[in-house]
Scaffold this active site. Structure first.
Site, PDB file in Angstrom:
ATOM      1  N   GLU A 160     -62.727  31.169 -40.666  1.00 29.73           N
ATOM      2  CA  GLU A 160     -62.205  29.570 -41.731  1.00 29.73           C
ATOM      3  C   GLU A 160     -62.478  30.204 -43.017  1.00 29.73           C
ATOM      4  O   GLU A 160     -63.490  30.190 -42.868  1.00 29.73           O
ATOM      5  CB  GLU A 160     -62.336  28.662 -41.356  1.00 29.73           C
ATOM      6  CG  GLU A 160     -61.087  27.841 -42.371  1.00 29.73           C
ATOM      7  CD  GLU A 160     -61.425  26.308 -42.536  1.00 29.73           C
ATOM      8  OE1 GLU A 160     -62.209  25.995 -41.260  1.00 29.73           O
ATOM      9  OE2 GLU A 160     -60.121  25.268 -42.439  1.00 29.73           O
ATOM     10  N   ARG A 195     -74.167  29.946 -29.565  1.00 31.42           N
ATOM     11  CA  ARG A 195     -73.481  30.402 -31.276  1.00 31.42           C
ATOM     12  C   ARG A 195     -75.131  30.391 -31.327  1.00 31.42           C
ATOM     13  O   ARG A 195     -75.766  29.832 -30.287  1.00 31.42           O
ATOM     14  CB  ARG A 195     -73.838  28.287 -31.912  1.00 31.42           C
ATOM     15  CG  ARG A 195     -72.393  28.630 -32.318  1.00 31.42           C
ATOM     16  CD  ARG A 195     -72.117  27.184 -33.127  1.00 31.42           C
ATOM     17  NE  ARG A 195     -70.982  26.370 -32.935  1.00 31.42           N
ATOM     18  CZ  ARG A 195     -70.572  26.749 -34.873  1.00 31.42           C
ATOM     19  NH1 ARG A 195     -71.315  27.164 -35.108  1.00 31.42           N
ATOM     20  NH2 ARG A 195     -69.587  26.155 -34.396  1.00 31.42           N
ATOM     21  N   LYS A 248     -71.894  23.946 -41.677  1.00 25.23           N
ATOM     22  CA  LYS A 248     -71.221  24.893 -42.612  1.00 25.23           C
ATOM     23  C   LYS A 248     -70.921  23.589 -42.968  1.00 25.23           C
ATOM     24  O   LYS A 248     -71.242  23.421 -44.816  1.00 25.23           O
ATOM     25  CB  LYS A 248     -69.690  24.932 -42.258  1.00 25.23           C
ATOM     26  CG  LYS A 248     -69.514  26.574 -42.369  1.00 25.23           C
ATOM     27  CD  LYS A 248     -68.315  26.610 -42.590  1.00 25.23           C
ATOM     28  CE  LYS A 248     -68.194  28.249 -42.162  1.00 25.23           C
ATOM     29  NZ  LYS A 248     -66.450  28.718 -42.151  1.00 25.23           N
TER      30      LYS A 248
END
Length: 568
Positions: free
Chosen positions: A43, A267, A277
């Site tokens: 994104e 991850r 983020k």
RNA sequence: UGGGCGAUCGUCUAAUGGUAGGACAGUGCCCUUUGGAGGCACUUGUCUAGGUUCGAAUCCUAGUCGCCCAGCCA
């Protein structure tokens, strides 16, 4: 795609479950003769970080191994958080890592198709417009242990749903007044299946589609269908989406479209590093760091500026491996691969970070000479250079002790050491200032030891680096250390903040380091090993007259270990 | 306390019923014109309890522990 064959060979040496799945699908012709297709779907709401490097490598390298292709797709379904700046930086960073995508795509490319598919689901009686507020929807959803309740609008007539949804798109309703939901099962133990929202009304300007749309698809409704449009065969995502997989399949099956499959993997986490983020954005916004590319940031742009290399990052990520466990990789492993890479490639130079003046009393005043120095002892093809030598030089403050501790091999009164590539010197005396600090060391040298060896076979226990005072250039050195001082900075006690774990000593600036003159030619981005000190690169803040060097990593320091042990 | 996922050296990861291996970290020695690099060696591990089997890290059962999920974020 630009990956070195040796690398894909390396990644093949050790197995992983993703490769096994793809190999099996190729073997059973699950997708017929269709090419293996993957995608990296960020994104555009922030900068890429080292965690993304893992996802990037997995998607690009695995596809390549099977002769497949990889798209870069921006998952841009939330205009409120996304910006062109991020789109640009992400492309830059993926390329920097060494990958080239087959196609550049955007979820927003599919807004029209997604809308048509929504109409199809409404006509099939599988989606409905809900007038409940966000709060009411939340209450109707139930809890982890209790089933949800159906919305009173759940059984609206198809014609009414069609009409309402078209009017949502036409902009007749305010934000938050209505949503389109999939009609699945309010009693499902999987909360994602309790009539998930497909579209929300958002009168926001999108960075690509502008004001064309005022309804936007949710991730769950957009992602699988985008995969399907691109004929993605293996849609690899992180573990937290595992609960979304039934929904991912539900949309694809009920639409009857290309059956992309979702596979989840873990991850990447790294000690002393934060990869959220939200928190990275906070560090930038609160100016705890200089920006997304602050050399202490785990962002790819930060690491690039710090001097990390794509080769090292890829080797690290591949070796750390992939699984379905939640682990945290030791940052020393990352540092190892970076040192390994730079050790092979970085040109050597002599730089004195904390200068101490040294005078060679028996070296003729006014004389100067040049000594030949290897540019990289690991790589003879790197050649040699001439470095000026004279009567007065700078040495590192750490390389002289008036009273040497045990096992200290460097300079001290009466001791002989080698000046790298130059001469043997013996310390004779010191000059101190009024406060008693040493400001000058006086030595004698052995003219017969030119080049660094004595004809009589005499050995010295250590070699130190130096820079001729008359020829030195001054530079600013930025010594970077870990941004956080705790191994798991996100792990914070009640009432605390991850900011409490910030390392106050993560940046030390040395304003007046002395460098050998050849470094005057260095350009932004150039990387060096300052011998015996560490790896450094030229920061873009440098000017023609004044260079700024960032320390990428220090060299491994076994003396520090000895000293520490003795102190403990 | 519903559902999903997982558990192998200190850390990450292999072994897919048949010798528990690699990398990082650590330790020691050798070598060295970077106390760098390199070489050699060493230490440490299958969550627990049962079961199946000639044989189990792997299969079964029951536990334990960890992570994820109740956004109109992704």
């Amino acid at each position: 795609m630009t990956i070195h064959s040796s690398e894909s060979q390396d990644s093949r040496t050790s197995s992983n479950f993703l490769r096994d799945i793809i190999a099996e699908d190729v073997c059973t012709k699950k997708y017929g003769d269709a090419v293996i297709q993957t995608r990296f779907p960020p994104e555009p709401n922030g900068y890429l970080h080292v965690g993304h490097a893992k996802a990037i490598c997995i998607n690009f390298i695995l596809a390549d191994e099977f002769g497949g292709k990889t798209n870069l797709r921006f998952d841009d379904t939330n205009p409120e958080k996304e910006e062109q700046e991020y789109v640009d930086s992400i492309q830059r960073d993926v390329r920097w890592l060494g990958f080239e995508w087959e196609r550049l795509c955007y979820a927003s490319d599919y807004f029209g198709q997604l809308y048509e598919w929504a109409l199809q689901l409404i006509r099939a009686g599988k989606a409905y417009v809900d007038d409940l507020s966000a709060e009411e929807i939340r209450q109707h959803r139930g809890t982890l242990t209790e089933p949800g309740k159906e919305s009173p609008f759940r059984n609206r007539a198809i014609a009414e749903n069609l009409d309402l949804f078209q009017r949502m798109k036409a902009g007749e309703f305010p934000d938050g007044s209505r949503v389109l939901r999939a009609k699945i099962d309010m009693a499902s133990p999987n909360l994602n299946m309790r009539d998930p929202v497909m579209y929300r009304i958002l009168h926001a300007t999108h960075h690509r589609t502008g004001d064309e749309w005022c309804i936007y698809p949710m991730y769950d409704y957009a992602h699988g269908q985008s995969d399907s449009v691109e004929r993605v065969t293996h849609s690899m995502c992180s573990l937290e989406f595992a609960d979304h997989q039934p929904l991912y399949r539900w949309f694809i099956e009920n639409l009857g479209i290309f059956p992309s499959q979702q596979i989840e993997f873990d991850r990447l986490s790294v000690t002393y590093t934060l990869l959220s983020k939200r928190k990275l954005l906070q560090l930038v916004q609160e100016k705890r760091v200089s920006g997304w590319d602050d050399p202490r940031m785990p962002t790819l742009s930060g690491m690039r500026r710090r001097g990390f290399t794509p080769e090292a990052l890829r080797a690290f990520v591949l070796t750390a491996g992939v699984s379905r466990t939640n682990g945290i990789v030791d940052i020393e492993m990352l540092e190892h691969f970076q040192r390994d890479d730079l050790n092979r490639r970085a040109r050597r130079a002599m730089a004195v970070l904390r200068p101490l003046k040294l005078v060679i009393d028996n070296y003729p005043e006014g004389q100067q000479e040049f000594v030949e120095v290897a540019n990289n002892p690991e790589d003879p093809t790197a050649g040699t250079r001439q470095v000026p030598f004279s009567r007065e030089i700078y040495i590192e403050q750490d390389d002289f002790r008036e009273v040497p501790p045990p096992k200290y091999y460097r300079l001290s009164p009466g001791k002989e050491v080698r000046l790298r590539n130059a001469y043997f010197i013996t310390a004779q005396s010191v000059i101190k200032d009024a406060t008693g600090s040493i400001v000058e060391v006086h030595c004698t040298y052995d003219p017969a030891s030119r080049g660094g060896n004595s004809p009589d076979g005499r050995k010295v226990k250590s070699t130190i680096h130096w820079v001729s005072t008359a020829h030195a250039i001054s530079a600013e050195i930025r010594l970077y250390d870990k941004l956080f001082s705790t191994p798991d900075p996100g792990d914070v006690p009640e009432g605390g903040s991850f900011l409490d774990n910030l390392n106050p000593a993560s940046l030390e600036i040395l304003a007046d380091a002395k460098l050998e003159p050849s470094l005057a030619e260095a350009q932004a981005g150039d990387q060096f090993q300052f011998e015996r000190v560490g790896y450094f690169c030229v920061d873009p803040d440098s000017s023609e007259i004044r260079k700024v060097f960032n320390r990428t990593l220090p060299l491994k320091d076994s003396w520090a270990k000895i000293e520490k042990k003795a102190g403990a």
